[in-house]
Design an enzyme around this catalytic site. Structure first.
Site, mmCIF file in Angstrom:
data_model
loop_
_atom_site.group_PDB
_atom_site.id
_atom_site.type_symbol
_atom_site.label_atom_id
_atom_site.label_comp_id
_atom_site.label_asym_id
_atom_site.label_seq_id
_atom_site.Cartn_x
_atom_site.Cartn_y
_atom_site.Cartn_z
ATOM 1 N N HIS A 166 0.836 -1.219 0.000
ATOM 2 C CA HIS A 166 0.000 0.000 0.000
ATOM 3 C C HIS A 166 0.863 1.259 0.000
ATOM 4 C CE1 HIS A 166 -3.384 -2.652 1.251
ATOM 5 N NE2 HIS A 166 -2.423 -3.249 1.945
ATOM 6 N N SER B 141 14.769 20.853 -16.612
ATOM 7 C CA SER B 141 13.542 21.583 -16.889
ATOM 8 C C SER B 141 13.897 22.838 -17.666
ATOM 9 C CB SER B 141 12.852 21.955 -15.577
ATOM 10 O OG SER B 141 12.011 23.074 -15.783
ATOM 11 N N LYS C 26 15.869 21.402 -11.482
ATOM 12 C CA LYS C 26 15.213 20.121 -11.758
ATOM 13 C C LYS C 26 16.106 19.102 -12.437
ATOM 14 C CE LYS C 26 11.500 18.935 -11.196
ATOM 15 N NZ LYS C 26 10.211 19.252 -11.796
ATOM 16 N N GLU D 295 10.147 7.658 -17.018
ATOM 17 C CA GLU D 295 8.745 8.057 -17.245
ATOM 18 C C GLU D 295 8.257 7.601 -18.615
ATOM 19 O OE1 GLU D 295 8.049 12.148 -14.818
ATOM 20 O OE2 GLU D 295 9.643 12.184 -16.280
ATOM 21 N N GLN E 276 -4.543 -5.864 -43.242
ATOM 22 C CA GLN E 276 -3.365 -5.034 -43.517
ATOM 23 C C GLN E 276 -3.065 -4.085 -42.346
ATOM 24 O OE1 GLN E 276 -2.598 -3.539 -47.568
ATOM 25 N NE2 GLN E 276 -2.918 -1.497 -46.729
HETATM 26 N N1 ARG Z 1 -0.708 -5.618 -48.169
HETATM 27 C C1 ARG Z 1 -1.604 -6.691 -47.917
HETATM 28 C C2 ARG Z 1 -1.696 -6.927 -46.408
HETATM 29 O O1 ARG Z 1 -0.861 -6.458 -45.725
HETATM 30 C C3 ARG Z 1 -1.114 -7.930 -48.576
HETATM 31 C C4 ARG Z 1 -2.192 -8.895 -48.914
HETATM 32 C C5 ARG Z 1 -3.117 -8.300 -49.909
HETATM 33 N N2 ARG Z 1 -4.018 -9.285 -50.410
HETATM 34 C C6 ARG Z 1 -5.069 -8.950 -51.112
HETATM 35 N N3 ARG Z 1 -5.852 -9.892 -51.533
HETATM 36 N N4 ARG Z 1 -5.380 -7.700 -51.364
HETATM 37 O O2 ARG Z 1 -2.591 -7.562 -45.912
#
Ligand code: ARG
Length: 468
Positions: free
Chosen positions: A159, A286, A292, A299, A331
């Site tokens: 605590h 600072s 400081k 941090e 993606q």
């Molecule tokens: N740049 C795409 C990704 O990172 C690669 C795969 C894309 N595939 C597709 N069918 N458009 O997911």
């Protein structure tokens, strides 16, 4: 960027300019980082295509040479990535095919869907290996700091109130234990990253007789017995991102451990505690207050935990409700993954360097003064009564009354007289005040896991050995 966008757009969507769409959909600005692994994957795939008769020996050699040259150019910073070609896979393939006609055969029985799954697994394997080495280094820095301060005793806190005395090394080794579990989790995760998805195609594998085992072995996707590790379901193979979420989860917990360590360092470095002097190199001044010295590095180690936890949430949310199988949403996984890996690796290295710095020093007199607070041994006084045969509950009550008397009289606990103790309970004998000898008190805490003199020395030796 070339004018011809590979994104197919029917007349219905003639509205938006292609450049906007290309900018929105491209991933080359971040997935270029996968180039090394994309090339490795292509080399293995080409070798396999040759083995099953899709590529002649000459074609294979031309492809290998072409990829090799492209790799060297990228490494030398001489390669121009094109956003119009969307991603790392298309950039590399387009460039190869421009130079080597057989490059047009490389994508046989391969889709970017299994290709990207492969690349990320290859990339993550390397990241995990490197991170594990860096965590071990941080563990070594913690052990070394404990050894350097082997005699230093500080109050342990619950605590954030003074509780019982502990060796500083015991406190530091608690983090070594946490980091060890982090390493175990990362290793466990590695075994599920280390599975080859190539051959899954876009979703449904291939009609061609691919030798998936050969590709897996060439790329090191093998278990401890050397057996090829292959994804067993093509639909799962292209859409599974569990492995990277697992990594980000293990990394988030690692970052949480970093933030706790950082918080301890920040507290200890405050004027109020004054246990720790942080090396100037790991602090900042600072802009306004000349006196400081701020623990900014610690941090930031604490603060960066936020983005690592956030990345995990982003990835879980990304996957939630996605229909099978590959969807372009996926993606979005890479920037979160890259950010997590970069952040935890940098934090690991910085914390190790800060702890190892010769000017990162514990303020021994201040630690000793804090640890000499007799209240820290109130529990030992209760244990004393237990040794004399008193059940623990009443012993706790009796020592509570002793503490109250000390507070009322303004005397430290160990300055009370035997008469004062006996006025509270007759069980106290001449040896009662001996409890307050810190050295003997520390010598007594020797069960497994306790912060006793011998127990801590044993743990320090064990870790030194284990981490060497
Ligand atoms: N740049 C795409 C990704 O990172 C690669 C795969 C894309 N595939 C597709 N069918 N458009 O997911």
């Amino acid at each position: 960027m070339s004018k011809k966008s590979p994104v197919s757009r029917s007349g219905r969507f003639a509205g938006g300019p292609a450049a906007d769409v290309a900018q929105f959909t491209e991933s080359i600005s971040f997935d270029w980082r996968l180039w090394r692994h994309d090339i490795l994957g292509s080399l293995a795939h080409a070798e396999m295509l040759h083995k099953i008769g899709v590529l002649t020996r000459r074609e294979l050699h031309a492809i290998v040479r072409g990829l090799d040259t492209i790799g060297k150019e990228i490494n030398a910073g001489q390669f121009t990535w094109q956003a119009a070609l969307e991603d790392v896979h298309m950039n590399l393939e387009a460039e190869l095919t421009k130079r080597v006609p057989a490059g047009a055969k490389l994508h046989t029985a391969r889709s970017r869907n299994d290709q990207v799954a492969l690349d990320v697994r290859l990339w993550l394997r390397d990241e995990i290996t490197a991170l594990l080495g860096e965590i071990a280094d941080l563990q070594r820095a913690l052990v070394a700091l404990g050894e350097k301060n082997a005699e230093v005793i500080i109050p342990g806190y619950t605590h954030l109130q003074r509780a019982q005395p502990v060796y500083l090394a015991h406190h530091l080794l608690a983090y070594v234990e946490m980091l060890e579990r982090d390493c175990e989790r990362l290793w466990d995760c590695y075994s599920r990253v280390n599975v080859c998805p190539l051959g899954s195609g876009a979703i449904a594998g291939s009609t061609l007789p691919l030798d998936r085992r050969l590709v897996a072995k060439l790329l090191g996707f093998v278990n401890a017995r050397g057996e090829a590790q292959l994804t067993q379901n093509s639909m799962d193979g292209v859409s599974d991102r569990d492995f990277l979420i697992e990594f980000c989860a293990a990394a988030a917990l690692l970052a949480v451990h970093f933030s706790r360590l950082a918080e301890d360092l920040i507290l200890w470095a405050s004027t109020e505690f004054n246990f720790l002097h942080l090396a100037d190199a790991y602090t900042t001044g600072s802009s306004l207050m000349p006196q400081k010295k701020n623990p900014d590095i610690a941090e930031l180690a604490r603060g960066k935990t936020g983005r690592v936890v956030g990345n995990l949430m982003a990835l879980l949310t990304l996957l939630k409700g996605l229909p099978m199988t590959y969807n372009r949403d996926l993606q979005e996984d890479k920037e979160r993954l890259f950010d997590t890996a970069d952040t935890v690796r940098a934090t690991t290295r910085l914390l190790a360097a800060m702890l190892r710095h010769q000017d990162t020093r514990f303020n021994r007199p201040v630690c000793a003064a804090a640890a000499s607070d007799a209240m820290l041994l109130a529990t030992d006084l209760a244990d004393y009564l237990v040794r004399k045969g008193m059940p623990f509950r009443p012993a706790h009550h009796v020592v509570g009354a002793v503490v109250a008397l000390a507070e009322k009289t303004g005397k430290p606990l160990n300055q009370l007289t035997l008469a004062e103790l006996q006025a509270i309970d007759q069980t106290f004998g001449r040896d009662a005040l001996g409890v307050f000898n810190l050295k003997t008190a520390m010598a007594k805490r020797n069960i497994t896991g306790a912060p006793g003199t011998k127990a801590v020395a044993k743990q320090l030796a064990r870790w030194r050995e284990q981490l060497s």
